[in-house]
Motif scaffolding. Structure first.
Motif, mmCIF file in Angstrom:
data_model
loop_
_atom_site.group_PDB
_atom_site.id
_atom_site.type_symbol
_atom_site.label_atom_id
_atom_site.label_comp_id
_atom_site.label_asym_id
_atom_site.label_seq_id
_atom_site.Cartn_x
_atom_site.Cartn_y
_atom_site.Cartn_z
ATOM 1 N N SER A 80 0.895 -1.169 0.000
ATOM 2 C CA SER A 80 0.000 0.000 0.000
ATOM 3 C C SER A 80 0.923 1.205 0.000
ATOM 4 C CB SER A 80 -0.903 -0.011 1.237
ATOM 5 O OG SER A 80 -0.126 0.211 2.396
ATOM 6 N N CYS A 81 0.362 2.436 -0.021
ATOM 7 C CA CYS A 81 1.251 3.604 -0.180
ATOM 8 C C CYS A 81 2.098 3.859 1.058
ATOM 9 C CB CYS A 81 0.436 4.846 -0.572
ATOM 10 S SG CYS A 81 -0.268 5.748 0.813
ATOM 11 N N ARG A 82 1.634 3.403 2.213
ATOM 12 C CA ARG A 82 2.329 3.518 3.505
ATOM 13 C C ARG A 82 2.503 4.973 3.957
ATOM 14 N NH1 ARG A 82 6.768 -1.386 3.215
ATOM 15 N NH2 ARG A 82 5.862 -2.386 1.396
ATOM 16 N N ALA A 83 1.816 5.920 3.320
ATOM 17 C CA ALA A 83 1.999 7.340 3.638
ATOM 18 C C ALA A 83 0.686 8.041 3.980
ATOM 19 C CB ALA A 83 2.664 8.035 2.455
ATOM 20 N N CYS A 84 -0.443 7.494 3.549
ATOM 21 C CA CYS A 84 -1.720 8.198 3.755
ATOM 22 C C CYS A 84 -2.224 7.980 5.190
ATOM 23 C CB CYS A 84 -2.753 7.704 2.741
ATOM 24 S SG CYS A 84 -3.334 6.030 3.062
ATOM 25 N N THR A 85 -3.295 8.681 5.547
ATOM 26 C CA THR A 85 -3.853 8.573 6.898
ATOM 27 C C THR A 85 -4.255 7.134 7.209
ATOM 28 O OG1 THR A 85 -4.814 10.695 6.363
ATOM 29 C CG2 THR A 85 -5.501 9.741 8.438
ATOM 30 N N SER A 86 -4.936 6.471 6.269
ATOM 31 C CA SER A 86 -5.371 5.093 6.534
ATOM 32 C C SER A 86 -4.173 4.181 6.781
ATOM 33 C CB SER A 86 -6.199 4.551 5.364
ATOM 34 O OG SER A 86 -7.391 5.268 5.249
ATOM 35 N N CYS A 87 -3.136 4.314 5.951
ATOM 36 C CA CYS A 87 -1.943 3.475 6.148
ATOM 37 C C CYS A 87 -1.318 3.761 7.508
ATOM 38 C CB CYS A 87 -0.924 3.698 5.030
ATOM 39 S SG CYS A 87 -1.412 2.909 3.487
ATOM 40 N N HIS A 88 -1.251 5.056 7.894
ATOM 41 C CA HIS A 88 -0.673 5.399 9.205
ATOM 42 C C HIS A 88 -1.504 4.855 10.355
ATOM 43 C CE1 HIS A 88 2.843 7.470 8.023
ATOM 44 N NE2 HIS A 88 2.208 8.407 7.336
ATOM 45 N N TYR A 113 -7.770 0.242 3.436
ATOM 46 C CA TYR A 113 -8.493 1.435 2.982
ATOM 47 C C TYR A 113 -7.516 2.503 2.475
ATOM 48 C CZ TYR A 113 -12.196 -0.866 5.664
ATOM 49 O OH TYR A 113 -13.106 -1.780 6.143
ATOM 50 N N CYS A 114 -6.313 2.102 2.079
ATOM 51 C CA CYS A 114 -5.274 3.027 1.587
ATOM 52 C C CYS A 114 -5.880 4.012 0.584
ATOM 53 C CB CYS A 114 -4.150 2.236 0.923
ATOM 54 S SG CYS A 114 -2.943 3.306 0.116
ATOM 55 N N GLU A 115 -5.654 5.293 0.841
ATOM 56 C CA GLU A 115 -6.282 6.315 -0.015
ATOM 57 C C GLU A 115 -5.697 6.345 -1.420
ATOM 58 O OE1 GLU A 115 -6.238 9.299 3.223
ATOM 59 O OE2 GLU A 115 -7.117 7.446 4.032
ATOM 60 N N ASN A 116 -4.532 5.735 -1.580
ATOM 61 C CA ASN A 116 -3.941 5.673 -2.920
ATOM 62 C C ASN A 116 -4.099 4.285 -3.543
ATOM 63 O OD1 ASN A 116 -2.888 8.430 -2.990
ATOM 64 N ND2 ASN A 116 -1.707 7.731 -1.229
ATOM 65 N N GLY A 117 -4.909 3.468 -2.895
ATOM 66 C CA GLY A 117 -5.188 2.132 -3.441
ATOM 67 C C GLY A 117 -4.168 1.114 -2.951
HETATM 68 ZN ZN ZN Z 1 -2.006 4.514 1.905
#
Ligand code: ZN
Ligand code: NAP
Ligand code: ZN
Length: 350
Positions: A92-100, A106-110
Motif C-alpha cells: 500500500s502507499c504507507r503514507a496516507c492517513t489510513s496506512c498510518h 483502505y489506503c487512499e492511494n489504493g
Molecule cells: Zn495509503
C-alpha cells in the motif's frame, strides 16, 4: 525466479497450469514456499470476472500459508524456516492517513492486491497463491502462531480477518446477539469468532444440512431462512448482523431482525445491486454498513486471538488439479467449509 502455478487465461476460462516469473528478492523481501492456499469465493468472482476489470492471465489465491526459504538483507522480522502467512494485500502507499492508522486495506492511494492487482511501479501485475512461491515485502507478511495447524490456518488470512475486523469494530462482547447470514468460508469463521468473543450467535442458512455443524461451531440458534415463522421470531432482537452471502438477497427481511440502532454489515460482494426497502432502516434508526478485510496489525491480532481460542477453519484439502471442480462446488454452497489447496500437488505431472 520461475514459478509454477494455476491461472485463468481469460475471464471464465478454467484454471490451468501456468509458469511465470517472481521478482528477485529486494532488501526487505521474504521469499515464501507456499504450502497451502485457501479458495475464497472472491477468487471465483474474480477469475470469472464477475466484478469486471479483471487482469488476465490471473493466478488467484490470497489465503496463503508457507515457509520462508530466503530473506533480503534488511529483513528483520522473519527467518528462514519460519511459517508465515500472506493475505489479501501485498503493499500500500504507507503514507496516507489510513496506512498510518494500520488500515492499509483502505489506503487512499489504493492498496496492492495479492493478485489481480498492479504493483506500486504502476505496471507489474500481481499473481496470487495458487502457485509454488511468492515474494512479499516483510511489512505485508504475518507470523503464524506455532500451535495452529497450517492447512486449517490458511483461510484465516482472508475469511478469518474479514469477519474478525467488523466483530471488533462493532465491539462484540458477551451479552450481545450477533446474526450471521450464510455458513460458507466467511460465515463459519464469523460464527466461531463471534462465539469466542462471548456473543450469542444466531446463524441464518439456506442449507438445512449445515444445522448440526453450526451448533458445534458455537451458534446457539440456527434459522433456516426459508422458514418464515422462525425468521419472524428473531424480529427486533439482534445487535449486529454479519452478511456473508455471495449473492444478492432481500435485505429487508433481515434488517427487521435488528434492534433499534442495530447494524447490518455487508461482507459478501454480490455483482448485483442492493435489494432493500428503506423503511426497514428508518423505522428503528438502523444502520447498513460494509467492511473490507483488515489491516496487517489487525490480521496479526486475529491470528493471535485464534491461537489463544484454538480456532481454525473447517477445511476440505484438495490437490490443485481439482480446482475447477472446487469452484463449481463452492458456488453451489457444497463445501464444508473451505477448500484448501495442498500446494505440493503442483509437483504432480498432469
Ligand atoms: Zn495509503
Ligand atoms: P462461500 O464460502 O461460497 O459462502 C457463501 C455462503 O452464502 C454460502 O455457503 C451459502 O450459505 C450462502 N449463499 C450462497 N448463495 C446464496 C444465495 N443465492 N442465497 C442465499 N444464500 C446464499 O463464500 P465466502 O468465501 O465465504 O465469501 C462470501 C462473500 O464474501 C463473497 O461474495 C466474497 O467475494 C466476499 N468476500 C468479501 C470480503 C470483504 O472484505 N468484504 C472478503 C472476502 C470475501 P448457506 O448454505 O449457509 O445458506
Ligand atoms: Zn478472500
Amino acid at each position: 525466479m520461475k514459478v509454477n502455478g494455476y491461472a485463468a487465461s481469460k475471464a471464465k476460462a478454467p484454471l490451468a497450469p501456468f509458469q511465470f516469473e517472481r521478482r528477485e528478492p529486494r532488501e526487505k523481501d521474504v521469499v515464501i514456499e507456499i504450502l497451502y492456499c485457501g479458495v475464497c469465493h472472491s477468487d471465483i468472482h474474480q477469475a470469472r470476472d464477475e466484478w469486471g476489470g479483471g487482469l488476465f492471465p490471473m493466478v488467484p489465491g490470497h489465503e496463503i500459508v508457507g515457509k520462508v526459504i530466503q530473506t533480503g538483507p534488511k529483513v528483520t522480522h522473519f527467518k528462514v524456516g519460519q511459517n508465515v502467512g500472506v493475505g489479501c494485500l501485498v503493499d500500500s502507499c504507507r503514507a496516507c492517513t489510513s496506512c498510518h492508522e494500520n488500515l492499509e486495506q483502505y489506503c487512499e492511494n489504493g492498496f496492492v492486491g495479492t493478485y489481480n492487482g498492479i504493483e506500486r511501479d504502476g505496471k507489474t501485475p500481481t499473481f496470487g497463491g495458487y502457485s509454488s512461491h511468492i515474494v512479499v515485502d516483510e511489512a505485508f507478511v504475518l507470523s503464524i502462531p506455532t500451535n495452529l495447524d497450517l492447512s486449517k490456518t490458511a483461510p484465516l488470512l482472508c475469511a478469518g480477518i474479514t469477519t474478525y475486523s467488523p466483530l471488533k469494530h462493532w465491539k462484540v462482547k458477551s451479552g450481545m446477539k450477533v446474526g450471521v447470514i450464510g455458513l460458507g468460508g466467511l460465515g463459519h469463521m464469523a460464527v466461531k469468532i463471534a462465539a469466542a468473543m462471548g456473543a450469542e450467535v444466531i446463524l441464518f442458512t439456506t442449507s438445512k444440512n449445515k444445522k448440526e455443524d453450526a451448533l458445534k461451531m458455537g451458534a446457539k440458534t440456527v434459522v433456516i431462512s426459508s422458514d418464515k415463522e422462525e425468521m419472524k421470531k428473531q424480529t427486533g432482537l439482534l445487535d449486529l448482523i454479519i452478511n456473508t452471502v455471495s449473492a444478492q438477497i432481500l435485505l429487508t427481511d433481515y434488517l427487521s431482525l435488528l434492534k433499534r440502532e442495530g447494524t447490518m454489515v455487508m461482507l459478501g460482494v454480490s455483482p448485483d445491486s442492493l435489494n432493500l426497502e428503506s423503511h426497514a432502516l428508518i423505522m428503528k434508526r438502523r444502520n447498513l454498513a460494509g467492511s473490507l478485510i483488515g489491516g496487517l496489525k489487525e490480521t496479526q491480532e486475529m491470528l493471535d486471538f485464534c491461537a489463544k481460542h484454538n480456532i481454525t477453519s473447517d477445511i476440505e484439502l484438495i490437490p490443485i488439479q481439482k480446482i475447477n471442480e472446487a469452484f463449481d462446488k463452492a458456488v453451489k454452497s457444497q463445501v464444508k467449509y473451505r477448500f484448501v489447496i495442498e500446494m505440493n500437488s503442483l509437483k504432480i505431472k498432469d
